[in-house]
Design a protein around this motif. Structure first.
Motif, PDB file in Angstrom:
ATOM      1  N   GLU A 363     -12.688  10.221 -27.522  1.00  0.00           N
ATOM      2  CA  GLU A 363     -12.131  11.531 -27.878  1.00  0.00           C
ATOM      3  C   GLU A 363     -11.781  11.537 -29.364  1.00  0.00           C
ATOM      4  OE1 GLU A 363     -11.514  15.109 -27.477  1.00  0.00           O
ATOM      5  OE2 GLU A 363     -11.491  14.316 -25.457  1.00  0.00           O
ATOM      6  N   ASP A 364     -11.169  10.476 -29.849  1.00  0.00           N
ATOM      7  CA  ASP A 364     -10.707  10.435 -31.230  1.00  0.00           C
ATOM      8  C   ASP A 364     -11.514   9.406 -32.031  1.00  0.00           C
ATOM      9  OD1 ASP A 364      -9.388  10.407 -33.601  1.00  0.00           O
ATOM     10  OD2 ASP A 364      -7.445   9.770 -32.789  1.00  0.00           O
ATOM     11  N   ALA A 365     -12.351   9.913 -32.926  1.00  0.00           N
ATOM     12  CA  ALA A 365     -13.232   9.027 -33.690  1.00  0.00           C
ATOM     13  C   ALA A 365     -12.449   8.054 -34.564  1.00  0.00           C
ATOM     14  CB  ALA A 365     -14.188   9.860 -34.546  1.00  0.00           C
ATOM     15  N   ALA A 366     -11.173   8.353 -34.821  1.00  0.00           N
ATOM     16  CA  ALA A 366     -10.362   7.457 -35.660  1.00  0.00           C
ATOM     17  C   ALA A 366     -10.224   6.079 -35.020  1.00  0.00           C
ATOM     18  CB  ALA A 366      -8.976   8.066 -35.892  1.00  0.00           C
ATOM     19  N   MET A 367     -10.400   6.013 -33.708  1.00  0.00           N
ATOM     20  CA  MET A 367     -10.307   4.726 -33.036  1.00  0.00           C
ATOM     21  C   MET A 367     -11.386   3.754 -33.507  1.00  0.00           C
ATOM     22  SD  MET A 367      -9.207   4.975 -29.081  1.00  0.00           S
ATOM     23  CE  MET A 367      -7.819   3.858 -28.922  1.00  0.00           C
ATOM     24  N   HIS A 368     -12.534   4.309 -33.891  1.00  0.00           N
ATOM     25  CA  HIS A 368     -13.609   3.436 -34.387  1.00  0.00           C
ATOM     26  C   HIS A 368     -13.180   2.708 -35.657  1.00  0.00           C
ATOM     27  CE1 HIS A 368     -16.893   4.286 -31.628  1.00  0.00           C
ATOM     28  NE2 HIS A 368     -16.563   5.554 -31.655  1.00  0.00           N
ATOM     29  N   ARG A 369     -12.502   3.459 -36.539  1.00  0.00           N
ATOM     30  CA  ARG A 369     -12.031   2.828 -37.788  1.00  0.00           C
ATOM     31  C   ARG A 369     -11.034   1.719 -37.483  1.00  0.00           C
ATOM     32  NH1 ARG A 369     -12.263   7.972 -39.574  1.00  0.00           N
ATOM     33  NH2 ARG A 369     -10.093   8.423 -39.149  1.00  0.00           N
ATOM     34  N   TRP A 370     -10.144   1.997 -36.543  1.00  0.00           N
ATOM     35  CA  TRP A 370      -9.150   1.002 -36.151  1.00  0.00           C
ATOM     36  C   TRP A 370      -9.847  -0.242 -35.616  1.00  0.00           C
ATOM     37  CZ3 TRP A 370      -8.015   0.278 -30.628  1.00  0.00           C
ATOM     38  CH2 TRP A 370      -6.993  -0.640 -30.392  1.00  0.00           C
ATOM     39  N   PHE A 371     -10.824  -0.015 -34.734  1.00  0.00           N
ATOM     40  CA  PHE A 371     -11.574  -1.114 -34.125  1.00  0.00           C
ATOM     41  C   PHE A 371     -12.292  -1.935 -35.195  1.00  0.00           C
ATOM     42  CE2 PHE A 371     -15.780  -2.475 -32.431  1.00  0.00           C
ATOM     43  CZ  PHE A 371     -15.355  -3.403 -31.493  1.00  0.00           C
ATOM     44  N   GLU A 372     -13.015  -1.251 -36.078  1.00  0.00           N
ATOM     45  CA  GLU A 372     -13.775  -1.977 -37.095  1.00  0.00           C
ATOM     46  C   GLU A 372     -12.870  -2.754 -38.038  1.00  0.00           C
ATOM     47  OE1 GLU A 372     -16.409   1.230 -38.189  1.00  0.00           O
ATOM     48  OE2 GLU A 372     -17.277   0.864 -36.192  1.00  0.00           O
TER      49      GLU A 372
END
Ligand SMILES: Nc1ncnc2c1ncn2[C@@H]1O[C@H](COP(=O)(O)OP(=O)(O)O)[C@@H](O)[C@H]1O
Ligand SMILES: [Mg+2]
Length: 394
Positions: A363-372
């Protein structure tokens, strides 16, 4: 504070939509992606809409997130119907009152009982009518357009819009402009990416974030209100803005705080602002971490796979099932994986998005940044702090 006007960007997009730009195919539909809270809706309503209107275009704006429970197709239809109402004006309304069922407007026969109830099938007619009664081109701005893909009615509406565009536009004359925005490029991509997608072949543009001109504007405001702070360090302001994820609301709120006499600040305010930005980033990430750790093991595994695979994510292929089993430590059936996905989708706020075709995304693409970021720092997966073991209740 009042919104910073982005006139130049708006003007550029108006020309592109009119088909006046030398390159590009915005006249076939303009698709704009940018993360949440970076100012898309503000720009579309506060800059693009008036710029289009000034260029003699009737604008219909609809935000598919305004009421996420409502059917997207219906929301679009209602927005068009609302724009149509004043255009049809007396003619149709008095016909309706007089009990007449059909009335001729602009060469089209309108069923008065249907006014305000335009459905997916008649979107083309409604748009044609709006164009003809106003004598102007029509721009339909659909904010958070990816939401249309979460229901079949929404998908049908998107296909109807495409066909409306093809019917109303001819080379050299653009009568229907479509602008679609979304917070997530991958999801928006589904509107244009596959051969079966309604807008196959169109490009997704990154909507530019607010930039140095916005920062300069803010600096002027500060310097005029607080001459003692001249000159403001714009580079540091820009850096803080970036750490805030280019989200003006958080940036302005923090600015208000460090500039407040209550802050009791002795040195310059710029480093304090940057520090506030870093704290916000850390707290955003702590929030994601605690949410992740609060999930059941299968939910964590599914989420992990989505984070890792991005747009390539397939929930139930053999590799995915193997991955889940590896992480959970025992076999995960398709049914279990599906249950986990559903649970992630039903949370408030939802962690997972699902299209009408059964495609899943975060839902929130910001999670990808957190993950990376965590992977790069060798800190993935998050570890529960001692005494707080993740319990799997399945
Ligand atoms: N041009 C701007 N100038 C000042 N503040 C803005 C501007 N654009 C957005 N904001 C602030 O950021 C918040 C989020 O903007 P919004 O347009 O809702 O973002 P999005 O639609 O991308 O999620 C707004 O409520 C407003 O406070
Ligand atoms: Mg918005």
């Amino acid at each position: 504070m009042i919104a910073f006007q982005r006139t130049v960007l708006a003007q550029g997009l108006v020309s592109a939509l009119q088909g006046k730009a030398l390159l590009g195919d915005a006249h076939n539909g303009l698709f704009l992606a940018a993360p949440r809270r970076t100012g898309k809706s503000t720009f579309l309503q506060g800059d693009l809409r008036p710029a289009l209107q000034a260029a003699g275009v009737v604008v219909v704006y609809v935000d598919l997130w305004a009421d996420a429970r409502r059917d997207p197709g219906q929301l679009i239809a209602e927005a068009i119907a609302r724009a149509l109402e004043p255009q049809l004006g007396l003619v149709a309304r008095s016909a309706k009152k007089a009990g007449l069922e059909k009335v001729k407007v602009g060469g089209l026969e309108v069923d008065t009982s249907r006014i305000g109830k335009v459905d997916g099938l008649t979107l083309t007619e409604a748009l044609r009518l709006l164009h003809q009664t106003s004598g102007q081109p029509v721009a339909l701005i659909i904010d958070e357009a990816q939401h249309a893909l979460t229901s079949e009615a929404g998908e049908a509406a998107m296909s109807a819009l495409k066909s409306a565009r093809d019917q109303l536009n001819q080379p050299g004359s653009v009568n229907l402009m479509l602008v679609m925005s979304g917070s997530d490029r991958d999801k928006l991509m589904r509107l244009v990416h596959t051969v079966a997608a309604p807008f196959y072949g169109s490009q997704i543009q990154r909507m530019p974030p607010l930039g140095p001109d916005f920062i300069a504007h803010v600096a002027v405001l500060i310097e005029s209100q607080r001459p003692d702070l001249q000159p403001v360090d714009q580079a540091l302001l820009q850096e803080a803005f970036e750490v805030f994820g280019q989200r003006p609301q958080f940036f302005m709120a923090a600015l208000g705080q460090v500039l407040s006499p209550l802050a009791g600040l002795s040195g310059r305010f710029e480093p304090a602002l940057l520090e506030a930005a870093r704290q916000q980033q850390a707290s955003d990430e702590a929030q994601m971490e605690s949410e992740y750790l609060g999930l059941k093991l299968t939910e964590q595994a599914v989420l992990w796979r989505m984070l890792e695979q991005g747009p390539r994510y397939r929930p139930y292929d053999a590799e995915a099932l193997r991955f889940y089993r590896d992480k959970v430590g025992r076999p995960v059936s398709v049914a279990l994986a599906q249950k986990a996905l559903e649970a992630l989708r039903q949370r408030m706020p939802a962690l997972v998005w699902k299209s009408a075709r059964g495609e899943y995304a975060l839902e929130d693409a910001a999670m990808h940044r957190w993950f990376e970021g965590r992977v790069a720092a060798g800190q993935w997966p998050p570890q529960p702090s001692q005494g707080l073991l993740a319990l799997d209740e399945e």
